[in-house]
Design an enzyme around this catalytic site. Structure first.
Site, PDB file in Angstrom:
ATOM      1  N   CYS A  94       0.970  -1.259  -0.056  1.00  0.00           N
ATOM      2  CA  CYS A  94       0.056   0.170  -0.185  1.00  0.00           C
ATOM      3  C   CYS A  94       0.976   1.201   0.153  1.00  0.00           C
ATOM      4  O   CYS A  94       1.471   1.518  -1.124  1.00  0.00           O
ATOM      5  CB  CYS A  94      -1.021   0.001   0.956  1.00  0.00           C
ATOM      6  SG  CYS A  94      -2.359   1.071   0.843  1.00  0.00           S
ATOM      7  N   ARG A 128     -11.781   6.909  -4.429  1.00  0.00           N
ATOM      8  CA  ARG A 128     -10.715   5.873  -3.611  1.00  0.00           C
ATOM      9  C   ARG A 128     -11.036   4.494  -4.272  1.00  0.00           C
ATOM     10  O   ARG A 128     -12.406   4.548  -4.503  1.00  0.00           O
ATOM     11  CB  ARG A 128     -10.861   5.965  -2.209  1.00  0.00           C
ATOM     12  CG  ARG A 128     -10.184   6.809  -1.343  1.00  0.00           C
ATOM     13  CD  ARG A 128     -10.133   6.509   0.011  1.00  0.00           C
ATOM     14  NE  ARG A 128      -9.148   5.553   0.549  1.00  0.00           N
ATOM     15  CZ  ARG A 128      -8.006   6.046   0.734  1.00  0.00           C
ATOM     16  NH1 ARG A 128      -7.459   7.284   0.398  1.00  0.00           N
ATOM     17  NH2 ARG A 128      -7.175   5.279   1.294  1.00  0.00           N
ATOM     18  N   HIS A 195      -3.815  -5.504   1.072  1.00  0.00           N
ATOM     19  CA  HIS A 195      -3.525  -5.731   2.478  1.00  0.00           C
ATOM     20  C   HIS A 195      -4.718  -6.873   2.968  1.00  0.00           C
ATOM     21  O   HIS A 195      -4.997  -7.457   2.117  1.00  0.00           O
ATOM     22  CB  HIS A 195      -3.366  -4.410   3.210  1.00  0.00           C
ATOM     23  CG  HIS A 195      -4.781  -3.674   3.223  1.00  0.00           C
ATOM     24  ND1 HIS A 195      -5.014  -2.946   2.105  1.00  0.00           N
ATOM     25  CD2 HIS A 195      -5.898  -3.977   3.950  1.00  0.00           C
ATOM     26  CE1 HIS A 195      -6.431  -2.162   2.617  1.00  0.00           C
ATOM     27  NE2 HIS A 195      -6.775  -2.942   3.523  1.00  0.00           N
TER      28      HIS A 195
END
Lengths: 252, 458
Positions: A94, A128, A195
């Site tokens: 990330c 996002r 993740h």
């Protein structure tokens, strides 16, 4: 028994998506094979000594924390390039993935430098990209594997032409929501947005990284074969996560 | 041009839907009428709120907002007729539903979701606002902590001068947010004896809000909450107006503390466990005080209080008992673990992890929870919920022997298995995420062991 030496970069700052889960998985899976994982924290101002570690780990942080470490990472850049040139493996997740590229261009013009260890750049996007992801990877020729995780990033990452992504997106956004690829791989260096944390439900990648780290430790080009583990729980968790990505992974 | 239906007509239509929802057994009807009203006419919420003679008060926080609001309600109830979203429906629709069923209420008391706070502050024009804490929580839904804080900062800056702002000064982020309002009231904890030896792994706001230097903590209580000071002198915890001192934690049953206010001090015996409930109680005390309650009323209300729905419950099942503690993010789950360990760590544990929207679809947070203090005493873990295998991995990689782990995704099967593993006279500790908790409540109700939540929360 071989001691595998891990340098964990900025554990106090970059830890937002349970990055310590990845370290826990590496530690136990090494121990189950009779090896010991020695994890050293490399924080602000700490020197990176090339050859001293077999694997570097860089996690994700909030924008503010990421900005705080970016400048310090630039000061470690030369040593990290030398270490990777000497065969040290890297996993960056990330925010850490973005920092390994050449830089991050913010939405309001605020730029963040990167260290250019991976051939890529990241530009902030308006929306996002959040959701479950599933990739197909082929790190070793002829060995296809799936990787399941969760992504949550505003950055759009563009790989340089001809560079190697970590995998092909089967479900979810990936690097930029358009290219159909996710992450980046360069030799023993892996960068990814996935993740969740990444390694518990993808034990094959944990073992691949351990094998690369062992190769560095032993000074061999060829990574050693690790004794297989049953991984029944890991496979169940992978299946559920993969199913989530197929049914609800993000797309524009 | 859009025609606005008369308010009375909208109210009647929305109430009808609530009754229908309950009769169909679809739930408590706690949000459906509000959703309908919000669809019909969102401004109706503003007008309904304006009908409350003494105005409204709102409470928001990552953790503890349901309990804090219920505590404040208990303090205020003897003198006030409250409109209160007691079942925890805390989005715009839930508050609208509570306003619809307000009857002859004169004061609105609402817990509000962190994301919904700015809109509800704008619509309700509250006379008092209580900000409890901001922890990392459901990053897939709320975004980063900084974004939530930034939106709160704007909402606080827009508060009229006369409004009361009561905030947790132990949270550096909230202290910074509250700088934008004059005459705000700081509350917090002051007892280094109950502090953690160091900042927890999941601590969030640990860098100075002004200069980015790590804070020095004279005491760290929960996550990043504590007595902090920037070593460069750029920021420090404000002076506390309302404080809990001389805290005594008594296992799984009680906690007590000295409540210190400008009007005087009073020892409070709380029938709830854990430091997090001490925080909830001080927050409720600060808010009730801002709404005119006197110290004696505050003390009496807090001491009358018993747990809010599902947050902490004991249920008898034959010769055994079930202890239910909601977990939803690292800071809250860490406190649940600490409270369990202080009261004697369980031998049999059921953890139910779901990944619906209300739980957070990203389950990575379980790896930030310090479950490890539970492991030495733990003989059997039943992992349940949609992400049962993931949860099992968390404990396995934490060091629990694989032979001690059972995976039962179905809640009913997991409950049966957990009870079978629990000896007679023993207690099965259950840690569910939000939707798993609702599922368990339904299950227990269908087995005649507990009443459905919409009957109990009133």
């Amino acid at each position: 028994m071989t001691a595998v030496r891990v340098g964990h970069l900025y554990p106090d700052y970059l830890n937002i998506y349970a990055d310590r889960g990845n370290i826990a998985v590496l530690t136990r899976r090494a121990a189950w094979r009779g090896h010991e994982l020695e994890v050293a924290a490399l924080g602000m101002g700490d020197a990176v000594v090339p050859g001293e570690h077999d694997l570097y780990y860089v996690g994700g942080g909030q924008d503010r924390e990421q900005l705080l470490v970016a400048e310090d990472l630039v000061r470690k850049s030369e040593a990290l390039h030398e270490a990777v040139g000497g065969g040290t493996a890297v996993l960056a997740v990330c925010g850490g993935y973005q920092l390994l590229g050449r830089g991050y261009r913010g939405f309001h013009g605020e730029d963040m430098p990167g260290i250019g260890l991976l051939p890529l750049e990241t530009v902030a996007g308006e929306r996002r990209m959040i959701g479950d992801v599933l990739l197909e990877c082929e790190l070793e020729a002829g060995e296809k594997q799936t990787l399941a995780g969760f992504e949550n990033h505003a950055g759009r990452t563009q790989l340089d032409p001809g560079s190697e992504p970590l995998g092909r997106v089967l479900a979810g956004f990936g690097n930029d929501g358009e290219s159909g690829f996710e992450g980046c791989r360069s030799g023993r260096v892996i960068g990814t947005y996935l993740h969740g944390p990444l390694l518990p439900r993808n034990p094959w990648l944990a073992d691949w990284l351990l094998a690369q780290a062992l190769a560095h430790r032993l000074g061999t080009d060829e990574a050693p074969q690790l004794e297989p583990l049953p991984d029944e729980l890991e496979h169940r968790a992978h299946e559920v996560s993969a199913a989530r990505a197929r049914s609800r992974g993000g797309r524009f | 041009m859009r025609l606005r239906p008369p308010l009375a007509l909208e109210i009647a239509a929305a109430r009808g839907v609530a009754a229908l929802s309950r009769r169909l057994g679809a739930g408590g009807g706690t949000t459906i009428p509000g959703k309908l009203l919000a669809e019909l006419d969102r401004d109706a919420i503003d007008r309904l709120a304006a009908r409350l003679a003494t105005g409204t008060a709102v409470i928001s926080a990552t953790n503890g907002k349901t309990t804090t609001t219920a505590m404040a309600a208990e303090i205020l109830r003897p003198r006030r007729r409250l409109a209160h979203n007691a079942a925890g429906a805390n989005l715009v629709s839930g508050v609208a539903s509570a306003l619809l069923s307000a009857g002859n209420a004169d004061l609105g008391l609402f817990e509000v979701d962190e994301g919904a706070l700015p809109e509800l502050m704008r619509r309700l024009r509250p006379r008092a606002v209580c900000l409890g804490n901001l922890f990392r929580d459901q990053l897939d839904r709320y975004g980063e902590l900084e974004l939530v804080a930034e939106r709160w900062r704007e909402a606080v800056a827009a508060l009229p001068d006369g409004a009361q702002l009561v905030y947790n000064a132990d949270d550096p982020q909230l202290a910074a947010v509250s700088e934008g309002h004059t005459g705000s009231v700081a509350f917090g904890l002051d007892d280094p004896r109950v502090a953690r030896p160091s900042l927890q792994h999941a601590a969030d706001s640990k860098y100075c809000v002004h200069c980015g230097t790590p804070y020095d903590y004279a005491a760290a209580y929960i996550g990043h909450l504590g007595d902090y000071r920037c070593p460069r002198g750029d920021h420090a915890r404000p002076q506390l107006a309302v404080a809990a001192r001389d805290v005594s934690l008594q296992g799984l049953d009680r906690a007590s503390f000295l409540l210190d206010t400008p009007e005087g001090s009073r020892r409070i015996e709380l029938g709830l466990p854990g430091l997090y409930n001490v925080y909830n109680a001080v927050a409720a005390a600060g808010l009730a005080r801002a709404l005119g309650a006197e110290l004696e009323e505050i003390a009496a209300g807090l001491e009358r209080f018993s747990a809010a729905f599902g947050r902490f419950e004991r249920i008898a099942v034959g010769e055994k008992r079930i202890l239910l503690l909601l977990i939803k993010n690292p800071a809250g789950a860490n406190e649940a673990v600490r409270t369990l360990v202080d009261g004697g760590a369980p031998q049999v544990l059921l953890v139910a992890l779901n990944d619906e929207i209300a739980d957070g679809r990203d389950v990575s947070w379980i790896w930030d929870v310090d479950f490890e203090p539970l492991l030495p005493a733990l003989r059997a873990l039943v992992a349940s919920g949609g992400r049962a295998a993931e949860l099992a991995l968390r404990f396995r990689y934490g060091g629990l022997d694989e032979g001690a782990i059972e995976v039962e995704p179905d809640l009913g099967d997991a409950l049966d298995r957990g009870l079978a593993l629990t000896p007679d006279g023993g207690e099965l500790v259950v840690l569910p995420t939000y939707t798993a908790m609702l599922g368990l409540q339904r299950l227990l109700a269908s087995r005649g062991l507990a009443r459905p939540y919409w009957e109990r929360s009133a």
